[in-house]
Design a protein around this motif. Structure first.
Motif, short mmCIF file in Angstrom:
data_model
loop_
_atom_site.label_atom_id
_atom_site.label_comp_id
_atom_site.label_asym_id
_atom_site.label_seq_id
_atom_site.Cartn_x
_atom_site.Cartn_y
_atom_site.Cartn_z
N GLY A 21 0.72 -1.16 0.04
CA GLY A 21 0.15 -0.13 -0.02
C GLY A 21 0.80 1.50 0.00
O GLY A 21 0.56 2.24 -0.80
N VAL A 22 2.00 1.12 0.75
CA VAL A 22 2.91 2.35 0.75
C VAL A 22 3.55 2.66 -0.56
O VAL A 22 3.39 3.61 -1.08
CB VAL A 22 4.00 1.95 1.88
N ALA A 23 3.84 1.48 -1.08
CA ALA A 23 4.65 1.45 -2.42
C ALA A 23 3.46 1.97 -3.39
O ALA A 23 4.23 2.85 -4.49
CB ALA A 23 5.12 0.16 -2.77
N MET A 24 2.21 1.83 -3.29
CA MET A 24 1.47 2.09 -4.26
C MET A 24 1.34 3.66 -4.15
O MET A 24 1.10 4.59 -5.22
CB MET A 24 0.14 1.52 -4.18
N ARG A 25 1.05 4.27 -2.87
CA ARG A 25 0.79 5.58 -2.82
C ARG A 25 2.16 6.20 -3.12
O ARG A 25 2.15 7.52 -3.68
CB ARG A 25 0.63 5.89 -1.14
N ALA A 26 3.28 5.85 -2.98
CA ALA A 26 4.36 6.35 -3.32
C ALA A 26 4.66 6.59 -4.86
O ALA A 26 5.33 7.51 -5.36
CB ALA A 26 5.87 5.86 -2.64
N GLY A 27 4.35 5.50 -5.44
CA GLY A 27 4.33 5.65 -6.95
C GLY A 27 3.14 6.20 -7.74
O GLY A 27 3.31 6.17 -8.77
N THR A 28 2.13 6.55 -6.93
CA THR A 28 1.15 7.21 -7.61
C THR A 28 1.59 8.63 -8.06
O THR A 28 2.16 9.38 -7.42
CB THR A 28 0.05 7.66 -6.53
N PRO A 29 1.32 8.82 -9.45
CA PRO A 29 1.72 10.15 -10.05
C PRO A 29 0.92 11.30 -9.76
O PRO A 29 -0.12 11.22 -9.69
CB PRO A 29 1.57 9.77 -11.58
N ALA A 30 1.88 12.24 -9.37
CA ALA A 30 1.03 13.59 -8.96
C ALA A 30 0.49 14.18 -10.27
O ALA A 30 1.12 14.22 -11.23
CB ALA A 30 1.98 14.45 -8.14
N MET A 31 -0.89 14.88 -10.02
CA MET A 31 -1.09 15.74 -11.13
C MET A 31 0.01 17.16 -11.53
O MET A 31 0.19 17.58 -10.71
CB MET A 31 -2.45 16.65 -10.62
N ALA A 32 0.54 16.99 -12.88
CA ALA A 32 1.24 17.83 -13.18
C ALA A 32 0.69 19.29 -13.37
O ALA A 32 -0.25 19.28 -13.98
CB ALA A 32 2.11 17.38 -14.42
N VAL A 33 1.25 20.40 -12.85
CA VAL A 33 1.05 21.61 -13.06
C VAL A 33 1.84 22.08 -14.24
O VAL A 33 3.09 22.31 -13.98
CB VAL A 33 0.99 22.36 -11.54
N GLU A 34 1.05 22.68 -15.28
CA GLU A 34 1.69 23.30 -16.27
C GLU A 34 2.25 24.74 -15.92
O GLU A 34 1.57 25.52 -15.45
CB GLU A 34 0.66 23.53 -17.46
N ARG A 35 3.54 24.83 -16.22
CA ARG A 35 4.25 26.02 -15.71
C ARG A 35 4.31 27.04 -17.01
O ARG A 35 4.36 26.55 -18.09
CB ARG A 35 5.45 25.72 -15.17
N SER A 36 4.65 28.44 -16.65
CA SER A 36 4.91 29.52 -17.75
C SER A 36 6.11 29.13 -18.40
O SER A 36 7.16 28.80 -17.55
CB SER A 36 4.72 30.73 -17.02
N ALA A 37 6.25 29.18 -19.70
CA ALA A 37 7.53 29.12 -20.48
C ALA A 37 8.59 30.14 -19.97
O ALA A 37 9.71 29.86 -19.89
CB ALA A 37 7.29 29.20 -21.55
N SER A 38 7.94 31.26 -19.61
CA SER A 38 8.86 32.54 -19.43
C SER A 38 9.17 32.76 -17.97
O SER A 38 10.42 33.02 -17.78
CB SER A 38 8.01 33.69 -19.80
N ILE A 39 8.12 32.23 -16.94
CA ILE A 39 8.53 32.39 -15.67
C ILE A 39 8.15 30.95 -15.30
O ILE A 39 7.21 30.66 -14.69
CB ILE A 39 7.70 33.43 -14.82
N PRO A 40 9.18 29.83 -15.32
CA PRO A 40 8.81 28.65 -14.75
C PRO A 40 8.41 28.29 -13.32
O PRO A 40 7.73 27.41 -13.08
CB PRO A 40 10.40 27.96 -15.01
N PHE A 41 8.69 29.20 -12.50
CA PHE A 41 8.15 29.02 -10.95
C PHE A 41 6.84 29.41 -10.87
O PHE A 41 6.06 29.38 -9.59
CB PHE A 41 8.82 29.53 -9.94
N LEU A 42 5.94 29.94 -11.87
CA LEU A 42 4.76 30.45 -11.81
C LEU A 42 3.70 29.44 -12.77
O LEU A 42 4.28 28.97 -13.50
CB LEU A 42 4.33 31.89 -12.29
N LYS A 43 2.62 29.29 -12.54
CA LYS A 43 1.65 28.58 -13.28
C LYS A 43 1.34 29.37 -14.65
O LYS A 43 1.37 30.44 -14.59
CB LYS A 43 0.32 28.39 -12.39
#
Length: 211
Positions: A21-43
């Protein structure tokens, strides 16, 4: 002894049971947040989908999102960006042209300062009136195009220099538009820097040592 072994084995067996169960939780892919190409640390702003030439997701204040939420059109914003950029390109040239090449060959221009920040207050009222009327006519004609609701209207296209795009492929036209937009953005930053440098130092080194 067997009871002790069973007690010791219990936590291990529980850990073994929960490990998958722990392995499944660790391996579950997080929802990727698309970042700005010009300011990568912002959405990436949701309104900037990359469909417009030069769209690199630069909108740290969220202006594009606000415009869309209020029912506005980003094409009008792009029109404004192009107009300000084109004016800025002309302004950067006009800022130093009189100092490098001289003023207009007119009687009223002889005593006008070569410093553009001072010259704007020395232009005769008649000349200022002509400038104001010319701007009003140009903006009036442009607004008829911008607010015509023509579905075939191409943002920023007012017929000037259209012949330069004839015979070019769609990719080449897009490249030319990107180049103009890049020069527009650079010029807007440049004219701001030129203004402050001249106001503070009275020069525009290395172009102009002293106005």
């Amino acid at each position: 002894c067997n009871k002790m072994l069973s007690l010791v084995g219990s936590p291990l067996s529980l850990a073994g049971a929960s490990a998958p169960g722990v392995a499944m939780r660790a391996g579950t892919p997080a929802m990727a947040v698309e970042r700005s190409a010009s300011i990568p640390f912002l959405k990436k702003p949701p309104a900037l989908d990359g469909s417009m030439v030069g769209d690199v997701g630069f909108d740290p204040l969220g202006i594009s999102t606000t415009i869309i939420e209020l029912g506005g059109d980003l094409r009008y914003v792009r029109e404004a960006e192009l107009m300000h950029g084109r004016q800025a390109m002309l302004a950067t040239v006009g800022f130093v042209f009189p100092k490098l090449f001289g003023t207009l060959p007119a009687e009223w221009a002889k005593d006008i300062s070569l410093n553009p920040l001072e010259a704007q207050y020395q232009i005769p009222p008649v000349a200022l009136g002509q400038i104001a009327i010319s701007i009003a006519i140009a903006e009036g004609l442009r607004s008829r195009i911008v607010f015509s609701n023509d579905p075939d209207y191409v943002v920023g296209d007012h017929g000037f220099g259209a012949g330069m795009l004839k015979g070019k492929s769609e990719a080449q036209v897009k490249d030319m538009k990107m180049k103009e937009l890049a020069h527009c953005r650079l010029a807007m930053v440049a004219i701001t820097g030129m203004f402050f440098q001249t106001a503070i130092t009275g020069s525009l080194y290395p172009l102009v040592d002293k106005f």
